[in-house]
Scaffold this motif. Structure first.
Motif, PDB file in Angstrom:
ATOM      1  N   VAL A  46       0.845  -1.193   0.000  1.00 26.16           N
ATOM      2  CA  VAL A  46       0.000   0.000   0.000  1.00 26.16           C
ATOM      3  C   VAL A  46       0.879   1.241   0.000  1.00 26.16           C
ATOM      4  CG1 VAL A  46      -1.843   1.218   1.224  1.00 26.16           C
ATOM      5  CG2 VAL A  46      -1.704  -1.291   1.350  1.00 26.16           C
ATOM      6  N   LYS A  47       0.616   2.139  -0.919  1.00 28.85           N
ATOM      7  CA  LYS A  47       1.317   3.421  -0.908  1.00 28.85           C
ATOM      8  C   LYS A  47       0.717   4.291   0.207  1.00 28.85           C
ATOM      9  CE  LYS A  47       0.681   4.559  -5.380  1.00 28.85           C
ATOM     10  NZ  LYS A  47      -0.364   3.541  -5.662  1.00 28.85           N
ATOM     11  N   ASN A  48       1.544   5.000   0.921  1.00 33.58           N
ATOM     12  CA  ASN A  48       1.048   5.728   2.082  1.00 33.58           C
ATOM     13  C   ASN A  48       0.302   7.019   1.720  1.00 33.58           C
ATOM     14  OD1 ASN A  48       0.587   6.289   4.802  1.00 33.58           O
ATOM     15  ND2 ASN A  48       2.407   7.604   4.894  1.00 33.58           N
ATOM     16  N   TYR A  49      -0.978   6.859   1.458  1.00 37.66           N
ATOM     17  CA  TYR A  49      -1.913   7.976   1.302  1.00 37.66           C
ATOM     18  C   TYR A  49      -3.114   7.634   2.167  1.00 37.66           C
ATOM     19  CZ  TYR A  49       0.838   9.012  -2.778  1.00 37.66           C
ATOM     20  OH  TYR A  49       1.879   9.288  -3.609  1.00 37.66           O
ATOM     21  N   THR A  50      -3.696   8.653   2.781  1.00 36.25           N
ATOM     22  CA  THR A  50      -4.851   8.409   3.644  1.00 36.25           C
ATOM     23  C   THR A  50      -5.876   7.523   2.954  1.00 36.25           C
ATOM     24  OG1 THR A  50      -4.474  10.576   4.609  1.00 36.25           O
ATOM     25  CG2 THR A  50      -6.597   9.541   5.056  1.00 36.25           C
ATOM     26  N   VAL A  56       4.359   1.706   1.822  1.00 38.77           N
ATOM     27  CA  VAL A  56       5.523   2.271   1.150  1.00 38.77           C
ATOM     28  C   VAL A  56       5.499   3.785   1.325  1.00 38.77           C
ATOM     29  CG1 VAL A  56       6.830   2.379  -0.982  1.00 38.77           C
ATOM     30  CG2 VAL A  56       5.312   0.440  -0.555  1.00 38.77           C
ATOM     31  N   ASN A  57       6.596   4.357   1.774  1.00 41.37           N
ATOM     32  CA  ASN A  57       6.623   5.806   2.030  1.00 41.37           C
ATOM     33  C   ASN A  57       8.010   6.360   1.687  1.00 41.37           C
ATOM     34  OD1 ASN A  57       8.038   4.684   4.118  1.00 41.37           O
ATOM     35  ND2 ASN A  57       7.140   5.982   5.702  1.00 41.37           N
ATOM     36  N   ASP A  58       8.342   6.316   0.416  1.00 38.17           N
ATOM     37  CA  ASP A  58       9.705   6.641  -0.025  1.00 38.17           C
ATOM     38  C   ASP A  58       9.917   8.099  -0.410  1.00 38.17           C
ATOM     39  OD1 ASP A  58       7.892   5.773  -2.099  1.00 38.17           O
ATOM     40  OD2 ASP A  58       9.544   5.852  -3.513  1.00 38.17           O
ATOM     41  N   ASP A  59       8.862   8.911  -0.432  1.00 36.79           N
ATOM     42  CA  ASP A  59       8.977  10.259  -0.986  1.00 36.79           C
ATOM     43  C   ASP A  59       9.564  11.247   0.017  1.00 36.79           C
ATOM     44  OD1 ASP A  59       8.780  12.617  -2.317  1.00 36.79           O
ATOM     45  OD2 ASP A  59       6.616  12.540  -2.616  1.00 36.79           O
ATOM     46  N   VAL A  60      10.803  11.616  -0.175  1.00 35.33           N
ATOM     47  CA  VAL A  60      11.450  12.502   0.800  1.00 35.33           C
ATOM     48  C   VAL A  60      10.985  13.947   0.682  1.00 35.33           C
ATOM     49  CG1 VAL A  60      13.504  11.038   0.879  1.00 35.33           C
ATOM     50  CG2 VAL A  60      13.480  13.020  -0.649  1.00 35.33           C
ATOM     51  N   ALA A  61      10.130  14.236  -0.302  1.00 36.05           N
ATOM     52  CA  ALA A  61       9.610  15.607  -0.409  1.00 36.05           C
ATOM     53  C   ALA A  61       8.730  15.943   0.774  1.00 36.05           C
ATOM     54  CB  ALA A  61       8.811  15.772  -1.704  1.00 36.05           C
ATOM     55  N   VAL A  62       8.152  14.913   1.384  1.00 28.03           N
ATOM     56  CA  VAL A  62       7.251  15.129   2.504  1.00 28.03           C
ATOM     57  C   VAL A  62       7.969  14.739   3.777  1.00 28.03           C
ATOM     58  CG1 VAL A  62       5.117  14.348   3.570  1.00 28.03           C
ATOM     59  CG2 VAL A  62       5.231  14.677   1.100  1.00 28.03           C
ATOM     60  N   VAL A 116       9.654  25.213 -12.534  1.00 33.00           N
ATOM     61  CA  VAL A 116       9.421  23.794 -12.314  1.00 33.00           C
ATOM     62  C   VAL A 116       9.003  23.609 -10.863  1.00 33.00           C
ATOM     63  CG1 VAL A 116      11.136  23.147 -14.049  1.00 33.00           C
ATOM     64  CG2 VAL A 116      11.801  23.211 -11.645  1.00 33.00           C
ATOM     65  N   GLU A 117       8.322  22.514 -10.621  1.00 28.52           N
ATOM     66  CA  GLU A 117       7.777  22.244  -9.293  1.00 28.52           C
ATOM     67  C   GLU A 117       8.560  21.079  -8.700  1.00 28.52           C
ATOM     68  OE1 GLU A 117       4.761  24.020  -8.521  1.00 28.52           O
ATOM     69  OE2 GLU A 117       4.422  23.082  -6.579  1.00 28.52           O
ATOM     70  N   ILE A 118       9.294  21.360  -7.630  1.00 31.95           N
ATOM     71  CA  ILE A 118      10.152  20.342  -7.024  1.00 31.95           C
ATOM     72  C   ILE A 118       9.433  19.693  -5.844  1.00 31.95           C
ATOM     73  CG2 ILE A 118      12.350  19.944  -5.843  1.00 31.95           C
ATOM     74  CD1 ILE A 118      13.413  21.089  -8.162  1.00 31.95           C
ATOM     75  N   GLY A 119       9.575  18.376  -5.717  1.00 29.49           N
ATOM     76  CA  GLY A 119       8.974  17.702  -4.571  1.00 29.49           C
ATOM     77  C   GLY A 119       7.518  17.361  -4.782  1.00 29.49           C
ATOM     78  N   ILE A 120       7.174  17.049  -6.018  1.00 29.10           N
ATOM     79  CA  ILE A 120       5.806  16.636  -6.330  1.00 29.10           C
ATOM     80  C   ILE A 120       5.592  15.193  -5.909  1.00 29.10           C
ATOM     81  CG2 ILE A 120       5.427  18.124  -8.301  1.00 29.10           C
ATOM     82  CD1 ILE A 120       6.368  15.332  -9.821  1.00 29.10           C
ATOM     83  N   GLY A 121       4.324  14.833  -5.770  1.00 27.95           N
ATOM     84  CA  GLY A 121       3.975  13.430  -5.614  1.00 27.95           C
ATOM     85  C   GLY A 121       3.667  12.856  -6.980  1.00 27.95           C
ATOM     86  N   ILE A 122       2.745  11.882  -7.018  1.00 30.46           N
ATOM     87  CA  ILE A 122       2.403  11.308  -8.320  1.00 30.46           C
ATOM     88  C   ILE A 122       0.928  11.488  -8.622  1.00 30.46           C
ATOM     89  CG2 ILE A 122       4.291   9.634  -8.404  1.00 30.46           C
ATOM     90  CD1 ILE A 122       2.362   7.535  -7.287  1.00 30.46           C
ATOM     91  N   HIS A 123       0.317  12.488  -8.012  1.00 23.66           N
ATOM     92  CA  HIS A 123      -1.104  12.726  -8.246  1.00 23.66           C
ATOM     93  C   HIS A 123      -1.354  14.129  -8.747  1.00 23.66           C
ATOM     94  CE1 HIS A 123      -0.963   9.440  -5.339  1.00 23.66           C
ATOM     95  NE2 HIS A 123      -2.027   9.009  -5.954  1.00 23.66           N
ATOM     96  N   GLY A 124      -0.332  14.735  -9.360  1.00 21.15           N
ATOM     97  CA  GLY A 124      -0.526  16.093  -9.806  1.00 21.15           C
ATOM     98  C   GLY A 124      -0.670  17.062  -8.649  1.00 21.15           C
ATOM     99  N   GLU A 125      -0.289  16.611  -7.439  1.00 25.43           N
ATOM    100  CA  GLU A 125      -0.310  17.562  -6.330  1.00 25.43           C
ATOM    101  C   GLU A 125       0.757  18.611  -6.572  1.00 25.43           C
ATOM    102  OE1 GLU A 125       0.746  14.418  -6.065  1.00 25.43           O
ATOM    103  OE2 GLU A 125       0.128  13.471  -4.194  1.00 25.43           O
ATOM    104  N   TYR A 167       3.110  16.646  11.499  1.00 22.83           N
ATOM    105  CA  TYR A 167       2.399  17.676  10.746  1.00 22.83           C
ATOM    106  C   TYR A 167       2.035  17.265   9.330  1.00 22.83           C
ATOM    107  CZ  TYR A 167       4.031  20.051  14.812  1.00 22.83           C
ATOM    108  OH  TYR A 167       4.267  20.365  16.113  1.00 22.83           O
ATOM    109  N   THR A 168       2.212  16.006   9.017  1.00 21.31           N
ATOM    110  CA  THR A 168       1.798  15.526   7.695  1.00 21.31           C
ATOM    111  C   THR A 168       1.145  14.164   7.888  1.00 21.31           C
ATOM    112  OG1 THR A 168       3.815  14.250   7.303  1.00 21.31           O
ATOM    113  CG2 THR A 168       3.834  16.559   6.614  1.00 21.31           C
ATOM    114  N   ALA A 169       0.561  13.667   6.817  1.00 20.57           N
ATOM    115  CA  ALA A 169       0.034  12.302   6.835  1.00 20.57           C
ATOM    116  C   ALA A 169       1.173  11.309   6.643  1.00 20.57           C
ATOM    117  CB  ALA A 169      -1.017  12.156   5.754  1.00 20.57           C
ATOM    118  N   GLY A 170       2.409  11.767   6.796  1.00 17.69           N
ATOM    119  CA  GLY A 170       3.580  10.887   6.619  1.00 17.69           C
ATOM    120  C   GLY A 170       4.057  10.930   5.188  1.00 17.69           C
ATOM    121  N   ARG A 171       5.293  10.442   4.976  1.00 20.56           N
ATOM    122  CA  ARG A 171       5.822  10.451   3.612  1.00 20.56           C
ATOM    123  C   ARG A 171       4.940   9.632   2.683  1.00 20.56           C
ATOM    124  NH1 ARG A 171      11.362   8.925   5.608  1.00 20.56           N
ATOM    125  NH2 ARG A 171      10.727   6.979   4.647  1.00 20.56           N
TER     126      ARG A 171
END
Ligand SMILES: Nc1ncnc2c1ncn2[C@@H]1O[C@H](COP(=O)(O)OP(=O)(O)O)[C@@H](O)[C@H]1O
Ligand SMILES: Nc1ncnc2c1ncn2[C@@H]1O[C@H](COP(=O)(O)OP(=O)(O)O)[C@@H](O)[C@H]1O
Ligand SMILES: [Mg+2]
Ligand SMILES: [Mg+2]
Ligand SMILES: [Mg+2]
Ligand SMILES: [Mg+2]
Lengths: 214, 331, 331, 214
Positions: C104-108, C133-139, C212-221, C144-148
């Motif tokens: 499971v990718k770590n999204y709520t 799975v929570n590999d995204d170091v942008a978060v 450019v937008e740095i630290g994006i996820g994979i949902h167009g966030e 204060y977050t839902a986790g990486r």
């Protein structure tokens, strides 16, 4: 002026390199409209390499033919695309007709003839197919007519003017050779990029010769 | 223009360098001049199969270098045919004594440069054969064009020729099989967006927000026809109809259906197109025996798709199925 | 918005249908509810490895269903987690008696829906384990977050878990290996352009021509930071620096370097980024023992790239190298 | 008005479906700014499916709880995302507290309480984290205060008004739960989409009850 020397040949090529760099965006835009947009870059890359080769010569080149041969081999190995082998062959054939330090009016006519024959032999295009041949072929005829005068500069001027007119005359044509032919009727209305670069090239020859005459 | 590049003039070389590092187990990258060979070289006594052309179509051709497909690839500048000396260097490196087949996409530039290279190679005593790929039905093969272009069908020719060479076929046999693929392969493409050549810096053509360009090549050339953007079904029908108009497929014909993304198209959309094309072929009684869906023959970041249909007789099917291990195609 | 789709509401199903037809030898597509299983099913007595999440990231996850990787995948609507009943149906279909690992990718949304499905499956007597799975170091992984977030590193977890299951490992062993991958995998991404969700019809964020937008996820966030567009080297340095800041790599560490396209990025650009990243790791004394370059975990047609570094000990390396045969990954 | 019947419950849900369809683009835009742009579509898809289920019932539903349970299971199986299980759990818990044909003020308070507890149990968010909890929690408190009146409509009005105010109050907050939390400080300045859909949902309950009162 009855003769042009090897210094003129080098000045011609350097002038062409600088004119083609200045004309890069114009050529790109023409090729973007009826081709694939690389002609400006192809010519600029090729002639920039030629100038680097000229600069790097340990010994001065001795004949007009040597200069043209250096241009030929460098274009052949750096340009690619359709124009690379076409211009490469043109300069290679031209290099063979002026195997000496100076070129007179007759030599210059032969030079333009040989170049054009090379292009036609490789590309198998005829006048009216909207290619660089539409600039070269009128240049040949104009050069031949001007040869009687015996004036080398006059031969070049005639060739350059005819190439210019020939390039402009490609605008309304529908291409039947090269990439522009894929567009069919939509190729009409834009000047052929290779005809335009040919006109630039021959105009540079005149500029270089005028420098010598002045 | 936003691209993940540094100096546009070095883009091809920078990319090749990364490609070489990432796939050092399968390929070797050579520079000055640029070409790519199989790691370990062409097996001795095997016909070398070589292709090349302008860059910007990745993974074509370098991505198909490896066991069972190409022995070398020759990338030119972006959308610009490679030069004869590049091709010659690749021929010299790849020849393993059994001769070389050059697979050339039918463009004036590619034809002239490969022709010159072939002459030079033959002058050195290397046996060379060439096959011209011209599968793009968007262009009429007539007196009034430079002939049909070579597009995505090139992949099929490369796969079959590579498999034949791996099987030990002679140069004449490999060339004849490649020609057989060419005779039965047709493609048609559409662009939703144009692409931007790095050193040009602006899109290769201008397309309104509600227009698509039908009958494009793979160099960002404008296409045959500009139409209002419609759904996937409508667009796919135009592509498949053009293909079927051009090639006579008997009912019961067995084909490969290859749906190819132009570089910027999501995989999910390619499968939508595949589904529609598959149904259209079924309706004609044409049997899809093999499928390929992915972005293999691209135009930089262009959004769009091409549909390729290739007739597979028993021998071609066997060659298509033969093992292949390359950076971009493996089975 | 120009897309090769018909009805946006049917896009996921239309695409799945084409996917099923194109890869019938490897996978089976089920609808109502949507899920994908291995053709022939999970081998008896083998742990079933399942993943899923919103669609729009193709080939993730369905493209990785097949021998040596996933036994089932569960695609939701575009960028929307699948529902519990979808996941449950996939679990029921894939369980071969040895239990099921849910990746499971770590999204709520993913967490909640998979959690509910796991409860339902356990109520039916199916043994279920989950790995986040929570590999995204942008978060930042903080209060204060839902986790990486889980991003491209998911592919590595799926490959290793699938190989372990194929080797006959128990559910607890497969889960532990998956957790080991998670512990050592980090990613960071950048967007050059936004993407457009079909039913929304406009880009997911607005980006100026030179940004450019740095630290994006994979949902167009939107990402962490918006910066002036610079060259590939500058952008890659920002990504790799963020990754290296987050994970402590001893000199001599052996890693997989995975350069992932976001869907609309030409392969040639990915290799430029790869070359820069590879050099940066070499400068740190980190040894790249395996490489993967391609568009595997995407955001529709977004142009951009992510860089993933995954630590590979001997066992993980062996599992990474183990044979895999899926529509999108084969060796 | 002391009681609302099962007809109200159905009208509520149909009203909510139509309000959420009308509000789809608003929710989408909020979620586009601080999430992933699907909340409008998620809610619309879910409630469209609920209405289809209601339309397809062979027998009329007999209790308020049955209506809410149908909503719960349908949302659970059609929405996905974060909001699917959250709203699904909310309606499931709520369905258990009104196991009869009518609901009085006390039932309605319990309904809102149970829904909110369900959301908090699943999502583990607290007030101030910029989620739908910021609309639900004030609604609970307002409903509890209004319960003394014994007026069912007054309870709903109080809850809806408090949810509306709670949603608006999420604008300046920095999210620490859900997808918006990834944005950190950049999440401030936009209303939380789930809080907005909660306000819409409770407003629809009032509209449906006012229809009954008129
Ligand atoms: N068969 C041909 N004969 C003569 N000139 C040709 C022929 N085909 C193309 N050309 C010339 O080449 C020019 C295009 O050159 P260039 O853009 O550099 O190569 P490419 O078409 O491969 O991109 C055309 O404008 C035309 O003048
Ligand atoms: N942990 C949580 N607790 C309560 N509500 C939450 C939580 N996480 C997210 N939400 C709500 O869900 C909404 C987003 O729903 P939606 O867009 O449908 O799902 P997703 O975020 O998966 O795309 C947010 O606006 C927020 O109100
Ligand atoms: Mg060109
Ligand atoms: Mg070109
Ligand atoms: Mg979502
Ligand atoms: Mg959302």
């Amino acid at each position: 002026m009855t003769e042009l020397d090897v210094g003129w040949a080098e000045r011609w090529i350097r002038q062409a390199a600088s004119d083609l760099k200045a004309g890069r965006d114009e050529l790109t835009e023409l090729d973007r409209r009826i081709g694939d947009g690389d002609h400006g870059n192809n010519m600029d890359r090729g002639f920039t390499a030629v100038v680097a080769k000229l600069d790097g010569q340990a010994e001065p080149l001795e004949t007009v033919g040597q200069v043209l041969k250096l241009v030929a081999t460098t274009l052949m190995s750096t340009v690619g695309g359709a124009s690379g082998p076409l211009y490469g062959t043109a300069f290679l054939r031209a290099s063979k007709v002026v195997d000496q330090a100076t070129a007179d009016a007759g030599h210059l006519v032969s030079l333009v003839e040989a170049a054009t024959e090379g292009i036609v032999a490789r590309g198998r295009a005829h006048v009216g197919e909207k290619t660089m041949v539409d600039a070269w072929q009128p240049a040949v005829e104009a050069a031949e007519s001007a040869a009687e005068s015996g004036d080398a500069l006059a031969v070049l001027r005639a060739a350059a003017e005819a190439a210019e007119a020939g390039a402009v005359a490609t605008v309304p044509l529908v291409a039947t050779k090269g990439r522009a032919s894929y567009l069919g009727e939509r190729s009409a209305g834009t000047e052929d990029p290779g005809a335009r670069s040919t006109a630039m090239l021959l105009a540079a020859a005149v500029t270089a010769a005028e420098g010598a005459a002045a | 223009m936003k691209k993940l590049l540094d100096d546009p003039a070095q883009a091809v070389t920078d990319s090749l360098r990364g490609f070489g590092l990432a796939h050092a187990d399968q390929i070797s990258v050579h520079t000055e001049p640029n070409f790519v060979t199989r790691a370990g070289g062409t097996p001795a006594g095997q016909v070398a199969v070589i292709s090349g052309g302008g860059s910007g179509h990745e993974p074509l051709h370098a991505g198909f270098v490896g066991a069972g497909m190409l022995d070398a690839a020759v990338p030119g500048e972006v959308f610009t045919s490679p030069t004869p000396d590049q091709v010659l260097a690749a021929v010299q490196a790849a020849d393993a004594g059994a001769g070389v087949l050059l697979i050339v996409k039918n463009y004036t530039g590619d034809v002239l440069n490969f022709e010159t290279a072939a002459e030079l190679a033959e002058a050195e005593g290397i046996e060379v054969a060439s096959v011209l790929v011209n599968d793009d039905v968007a262009v009429e093969d007539s007196l009034y064009t430079a002939g049909r272009r070579g597009v995505a069908g090139t992949l099929v020719v490369e796969k079959v020729a590579g498999a034949a060479a791996a099987r030990g076929a002679s140069l004449a046999e490999v060339a004849a099989l490649a020609e057989r693929v060419v005779a039965g392969v047709r493609s048609m493409g559409v662009a939703l967006t144009a692409c931007t050549v790095p050193h040009v810096g602006r899109p290769s053509f201008d397309l309104a927000d509600d227009e698509v360009e039908i009958g494009i090549g793979i160099h960002g050339e404008p296409g045959r026809q500009r139409v209002q953007a419609a759904g996937a079904s409508d667009i796919t029908r135009r592509l498949v109809d053009s293909v079927l108009d051009d090639i006579d497929l008997a009912a019961g014909a067995r084909v490969l259906l290859f749906v190819n993304g132009m570089g910027g198209t999501p995989a999910s959309e390619l499968y939508v197109v595949y589904g529609v094309a598959r149904q259209m072929l079924a309706d004609q009684g044409v049997e899809v025996v093999r499928s390929l869906v992915g972005s293999y023959v691209t135009s930089l970041e262009m959004q769009g798709v091409s549909v390729t249909v290739a007739v597979l007789d028993d021998e071609l099917l066997e060659l298509w199925d033969a093992p292949v291990r390359t950076p971009a195609l493996t089975w």
